[in-house]
Write an enzyme that holds these catalytic residues in place. Structure first.
Site, PDB file in Angstrom:
ATOM      1  N   LYS A 189       0.829  -1.212   0.000  1.00 13.69           N
ATOM      2  CA  LYS A 189       0.000   0.000   0.000  1.00 13.69           C
ATOM      3  C   LYS A 189       0.859   1.256   0.000  1.00 13.69           C
ATOM      4  O   LYS A 189       0.427   2.324  -0.458  1.00 13.69           O
ATOM      5  CB  LYS A 189      -0.986  -0.001   1.166  1.00 13.69           C
ATOM      6  CG  LYS A 189      -0.360  -0.130   2.558  1.00 13.69           C
ATOM      7  CD  LYS A 189       0.073   1.168   3.181  1.00 13.69           C
ATOM      8  CE  LYS A 189       0.802   0.933   4.479  1.00 13.69           C
ATOM      9  NZ  LYS A 189       1.304   2.181   5.098  1.00 13.69           N
ATOM     10  N   THR A 246      -3.193   5.696   4.335  1.00 17.88           N
ATOM     11  CA  THR A 246      -1.890   6.096   3.812  1.00 17.88           C
ATOM     12  C   THR A 246      -2.025   6.933   2.546  1.00 17.88           C
ATOM     13  O   THR A 246      -1.164   7.769   2.253  1.00 17.88           O
ATOM     14  CB  THR A 246      -1.018   4.849   3.543  1.00 17.88           C
ATOM     15  OG1 THR A 246      -1.069   3.988   4.678  1.00 17.88           O
ATOM     16  CG2 THR A 246       0.419   5.243   3.313  1.00 17.88           C
TER      17      THR A 246
END
Length: 336
Positions: A189, A246
């Site tokens: 990610k 994120t």
């Protein structure tokens, strides 16, 4: 009361150390960086990474690695991903059989393409290694902002042991047997978050970012399940949950680095401005090599590598993503 040592005194390690101390545990912090040791001893505060967050008096700042590691109920690896193997090698003489170790860093090792837990297990085969991951910025955890994470372990007993140590009324911990899936979700990610930052730096819209995140988790799950992770994991905290935070948070070093790239800065300029390890940059090439090894298509990861290491323009990278050949969204779905 459990005896816990944190190896690494960055923002994440420090935040979790404070959490564990507040939970009534006997906590020690060790760092290979002498300036960090001196700062924490003198100020009881990580002025660079967590300004204003004061360490409880009970936390011991330890310079001697043997003292830090001997007779511990739990050792937490909170060093940055490039230093995992070296740290494991350093503590090898002090690790007892069955020692529970929790890795909280995110990444894939260059060259070997091992996850970080696999690296620790290779160096310390006598240890019982687990992973703690999820949508959890240190800046918020250190201030008691409600957060949820997941612990992956080889046994339910170990997972529950770690869960009990970290869980409190504002830090909810789930358990899972899928260590590989949790690690890959948390690592990959960061590469997608670089791309999200680039889009924001280019002033693209919400539609574009939503498309990137959706196709990003599809890439992560495609590779993750091929390597051995479970699809449910990529729909959970360490998959879509960690991706969301994120890709969207002001606290994300990966997003902020991507933002600078999207504004036209070179990689070395962006990294210098961030001033900390940007895990997505370290992981991007390993992610591409892992995808090639397992013959998995990852167009976003491929374009990010071209931007980072081949001096490809961010505009051209986005155009190439949108101009790919037509495909069905999910090949597993069929018309009747």
């Amino acid at each position: 009361m459990r005896k816990i040592t944190f190896l690494g005194a960055g923002s994440w390690g420090t935040a979790l150390a404070i959490l564990c101390a507040d939970n009534g545990n006997e906590v020690t912090i060790w760092s290979a960086v002498q300036s960090e040791i001196d700062m924490l001893k003198t100020n009881r505060e990580h002025k660079d990474r967590l300004p204003g967050v004061i360490l409880p008096d009970s936390i011991v700042i330890e310079e001697d690695l043997e003292t830090a590691c001997k007779d511990r109920d739990l050792i937490v690896f909170s060093v940055a991903s490039p230093f995992i193997r070296a740290t494991a090698e350093r503590i090898k003489p002090f690790v007892k059989t069955g020692q529970i170790i929790v890795n909280v860093a995110k990444g894939i090792e260059d060259g070997t393409l091992l996850t970080l837990c696999e690296v620790i297990e290779e160096v310390l085969p006598e240890a019982d290694v687990a992973i703690l991951s999820g949508p959890s910025h240190a800046e918020e955890v250190s201030k008691g902002v409600p957060t949820t994470v997941v612990v992956g372990a080889h046994s339910e007993k170990t997972a529950t042991f770690v869960q009990d140590i970290f869980m409190c009324n504002n830090f909810r911990v789930y358990t899972s047997p899928d260590i590989v899936g949790i690690e890959l979700g948390g690592s990959l990610k960061n590469v997608i978050a670089l791309a999200a930052g680039i889009l924001d730096g280019m002033h693209m819209g919400d539609n574009t970012k939503a498309a990137l995140m959706t196709r990003g988790i599809a890439e992560i799950a495609r590779l993750g399940t091929e390597v051995g992770g479970k699809m449910e994991t990529f729909s959970g905290l360490s998959g879509i949950g960690d991706l969301i935070v994120t890709c969207t948070s002001k606290h994300s070093r990966n997003h902020n680095c991507g933002y600078l790239l999207g504004q036209g800065k070179k990689l070395d300029e962006a990294m210098a401005e961030i001033g900390q390890v940007v895990e997505g940059v370290n992981t991007a090439q390993a992610a591409m090599n892992l995808a090639n090894k397992y013959h998995v298509t990852m167009p976003i990861v491929e374009q990010i590598n071209a931007v980072l290491f081949d001096d490809k323009s961010t505009k051209q990278a986005m155009m190439d993503l949108f101009e790919r050949d037509k495909v069905i969204e999910y090949k597993s779905l069929h018309w009747s």
